[in-house]
Design an enzyme around this catalytic site. Structure first.
Site, mmCIF file in Angstrom:
data_model
loop_
_atom_site.group_PDB
_atom_site.id
_atom_site.type_symbol
_atom_site.label_atom_id
_atom_site.label_comp_id
_atom_site.label_asym_id
_atom_site.label_seq_id
_atom_site.Cartn_x
_atom_site.Cartn_y
_atom_site.Cartn_z
ATOM 1 N N CYS A 315 0.819 -1.216 0.000
ATOM 2 C CA CYS A 315 0.000 0.000 0.000
ATOM 3 C C CYS A 315 0.852 1.265 0.000
ATOM 4 O O CYS A 315 0.323 2.372 -0.121
ATOM 5 C CB CYS A 315 -0.949 0.018 1.191
ATOM 6 N N CYS A 332 -2.563 -5.159 7.217
ATOM 7 C CA CYS A 332 -2.727 -4.680 5.844
ATOM 8 C C CYS A 332 -3.313 -5.785 4.961
ATOM 9 O O CYS A 332 -2.782 -6.898 4.896
ATOM 10 C CB CYS A 332 -1.384 -4.212 5.281
ATOM 11 N N CYS A 418 6.641 10.143 -16.324
ATOM 12 C CA CYS A 418 7.688 9.774 -15.371
ATOM 13 C C CYS A 418 7.815 8.262 -15.375
ATOM 14 O O CYS A 418 6.802 7.549 -15.444
ATOM 15 C CB CYS A 418 7.333 10.291 -13.972
ATOM 16 N N ARG A 427 18.890 -3.280 -14.089
ATOM 17 C CA ARG A 427 19.831 -4.091 -14.864
ATOM 18 C C ARG A 427 19.341 -5.531 -15.025
ATOM 19 O O ARG A 427 20.136 -6.465 -15.074
ATOM 20 C CB ARG A 427 21.233 -4.071 -14.242
ATOM 21 N N LYS A 432 13.325 -1.781 -19.923
ATOM 22 C CA LYS A 432 12.896 -1.887 -21.319
ATOM 23 C C LYS A 432 11.474 -2.425 -21.433
ATOM 24 O O LYS A 432 10.730 -2.052 -22.348
ATOM 25 C CB LYS A 432 13.857 -2.787 -22.096
ATOM 26 N N GLU A 452 8.211 12.394 -22.007
ATOM 27 C CA GLU A 452 8.286 13.804 -21.638
ATOM 28 C C GLU A 452 9.704 14.150 -21.210
ATOM 29 O O GLU A 452 10.363 13.384 -20.518
ATOM 30 C CB GLU A 452 7.295 14.073 -20.496
ATOM 31 N N SER A 465 18.889 2.946 -25.620
ATOM 32 C CA SER A 465 19.089 1.516 -25.861
ATOM 33 C C SER A 465 17.848 0.886 -26.484
ATOM 34 O O SER A 465 17.958 0.050 -27.397
ATOM 35 C CB SER A 465 19.441 0.824 -24.539
#
Length: 555
Positions: A315, A332, A418, A427, A432, A452, A465
């Site tokens: 959460c 939770c 973002c 890595r 990707k 953006e 890449s």
């Protein structure tokens, strides 16, 4: 007298009123004492006049006194030690006592007038602060441009250097930067027409390749023993020895990056944006990982000053202690992000979270992301955005891998506002996957997308890449004779500007007879294909058939 009235007012009733009889008695007492206090008032007036003149001569001291919340001063210039010392209107004061007070006030005036003024300088150092590195005297700076440091990032001793060595390296870096700047200015006029590297650039590339040949040779036995001894002696209080681990060229690049980052931090400190001992979360406990943070995030001050934060990985609620986190985890009920699951293949899922419907979760996600992103500015205004959260599932729940956000209605067709991959999943190909998923949504929307700007450093590397891989795959499968950038953009949903910049970086775009030609470089395509075969059937790819999503309407 005003002071006497103020003292009696302090003893008034709790309801803010005062008895009329007692107030009348005090008025009579004050009127009877006024006649006997006339000489005393004159002496006090002369003393206060001298104090005001001395305060005009020392403006800095006056400003300091304005901000001081100490009790009111007596005529001697000292803070009153008791309530009786404030009552200076007693008619029984002797002539000797009044002379002694006048002499004391004159002495205090003389001391105040001769007190040196505070100096102001551009770089303010708090000399009570010390570098946290054991054995360091806070002298010198990693950049070689400052006389003192107060953080590990600028400590020469932590980086196994001396202050003099840092100064020498700084002079060498400045000379190299001037040479590179001069070369760039001479080549900038012809950069648009000559896409192929110059002979000087080719020679430099060969030199770099030659210097990097021995970087994977490994450490010898004596070098390994030296590195182990250094680690056992200093532990985490010093940087590990980096010599002989890689080539001298790569090590020098790393040192330059360290010095540049340290200089940027020093500029922020001088500007007041970062201060010694400022509130900054150093580590967070996130699931089964303890993560070191990279940047400041605007968590509430009561949490930021702790230095260590405990975050629920489902959460994203943040807490102050391990005990609170343990109790929260027991209660939770969340095991995955809120919103709709729009993609699932194997253990990988992507959830679409609306910033308007799940505002608290998205705000917590942005605060968490800011700990690892430098250019992020969105924290609380999350309603105009959709968040696509990627998770990896196991028997305990869906663990956060990364996310990207996009505007619900973007006039510039940005498909990413973002993007972040959590440090424990970097890595591994997840970055990707997030980028590929954002372009898959653009294809479904039948739009051409672009991220953006500005991109973070790691984001720019990931996107370049990805664009390179997309173009080489398109070239490998292309069977025609003439290729069009517009056709590549329509098929891949990549913006033509991004395609052109990638082709230029790959030296596959040439200007010839007034036209731009796309060169099919078979060597790069073969190199990419060899890496694909070596990678095998990796599960770190997005399968379009596993997407269950329709573009939102009117959000």
């Amino acid at each position: 007298m005003p002071r006497r009235r103020q003292r009696h007012m302090a003893g008034s009733g709790s309801d803010g009123t005062e008895d009329s009889d007692s107030s009348a008695e005090r008025e009579q007492t004050n009127s009877s004492e006024s006649d006997g206090n006339m000489p005393k008032r004159q002496r006090l007036t002369r003393a206060s006049t001298r104090l005001s003149q001395s305060s005009q001569d020392t403006p800095d001291l006056k400003r300091a006194a304005d901000h001081d919340e100490s009790p009111p001063l007596t005529p001697t210039g000292n803070a009153p030690s008791s309530e009786s010392e404030l009552d200076i209107s007693s008619p029984n004061a002797s002539h000797d006592e009044s002379q002694a007070k006048d002499q004391a006030s004159r002495d205090s005036d003389k001391d105040l007038s001769h007190r040196p003024k505070r100096r102001r300088c551009h770089e303010t150092y708090n000399f009570n602060m010390k570098c946290p590195t054991p054995g360091c005297n806070s002298l010198g700076h990693l950049t070689g441009k400052h006389e003192r440091h107060f953080a590990v990032s600028g400590c020469p001793l932590y980086h196994n250097l001396s202050a003099d060595e840092c100064k020498v390296k700084a002079i060498s870096r400045e000379k190299q930067e001037e040479e590179v700047k001069g070369q760039e200015e001479s080549n900038s006029r012809h950069a648009t027409r000559h896409q192929t590297p110059t002979s000087k650039q080719s020679r430099y590339k060969e030199q770099v390749a030659e210097m990097r040949k021995g970087r994977n040779s490994g450490l010898q036995k004596e070098q390994k023993e030296k590195h182990m001894e250094h680690r056992q002696t200093h532990g985490n209080t010093r940087e590990p020895l980096l010599e002989n681990i890689t080539s001298d060229y790569d090590l020098e690049l790393f040192r330059k990056a360290q010095a540049r980052a340290s200089e940027d931090l020093e500029k922020l400190r001088i500007q007041g944006q970062i201060t010694e001992g400022s509130n900054m979360i150093k580590t967070i406990l996130f699931g089964r990982y303890e993560l070191d943070t990279w940047y400041h995030s605007p968590y509430p001050e009561e949490y930021a000053r702790l230095g260590r934060l405990y975050v629920c990985e489902f959460c994203l609620k943040y807490m102050k202690s391990q005990t609170i986190l343990r109790r929260h985890m027991a209660k939770c009920v969340w095991k995955h992000p809120p919103g709709d699951e729009v993609y699932r293949k194997g253990a990988i899922s992507v959830f679409e979270v609306d910033g308007k419907k799940n505002k608290i979760y998205c705000q917590n996600l942005c605060l968490l992301a800011k700990l690892f992103l430098d250019h992020k500015t969105l924290y609380y205004d999350v309603e105009p955005f959709l968040f696509y959260v990627m998770t990896e599932a196991d028997n305990t729940g869906c663990h956060l891998v990364g996310y990207f956000s996009k505007e619900k209605n973007s006039f510039l067709n940005y498909n990413v506002s973002c993007i972040l991959t959590m440090p424990q999943y970097m890595r591994q190909g997840f970055g990707k996957m997030l980028i590929d998923f954002s372009y898959l949504l653009s294809k479904v929307e039948e739009k051409v997308g672009s991220p953006e700007r500005p991109l973070s450093d790691l984001g720019l590397i990931s996107y370049r890449s990805y664009w390179k891989e997309v173009l080489l795959r398109y070239m490998y499968n292309f069977q025609g004779k003439e290729i069009s950038i517009k056709e590549i953009s329509q098929e891949t949903a990549v913006n033509p500007v991004d395609i052109v910049s990638t082709l230029q970086s790959l030296q596959m775009l040439k200007y010839w007879k007034g036209k731009h030609l796309v060169l099919k470089r078979q060597d790069l395509i073969d190199e990419w294909k060899a890496k694909e075969i070596k990678r095998g059937n990796s599960n770190k790819t997005i399968d379009p058939s596993s997407l269950k999503w329709t573009p939102p309407k009117g959000t």
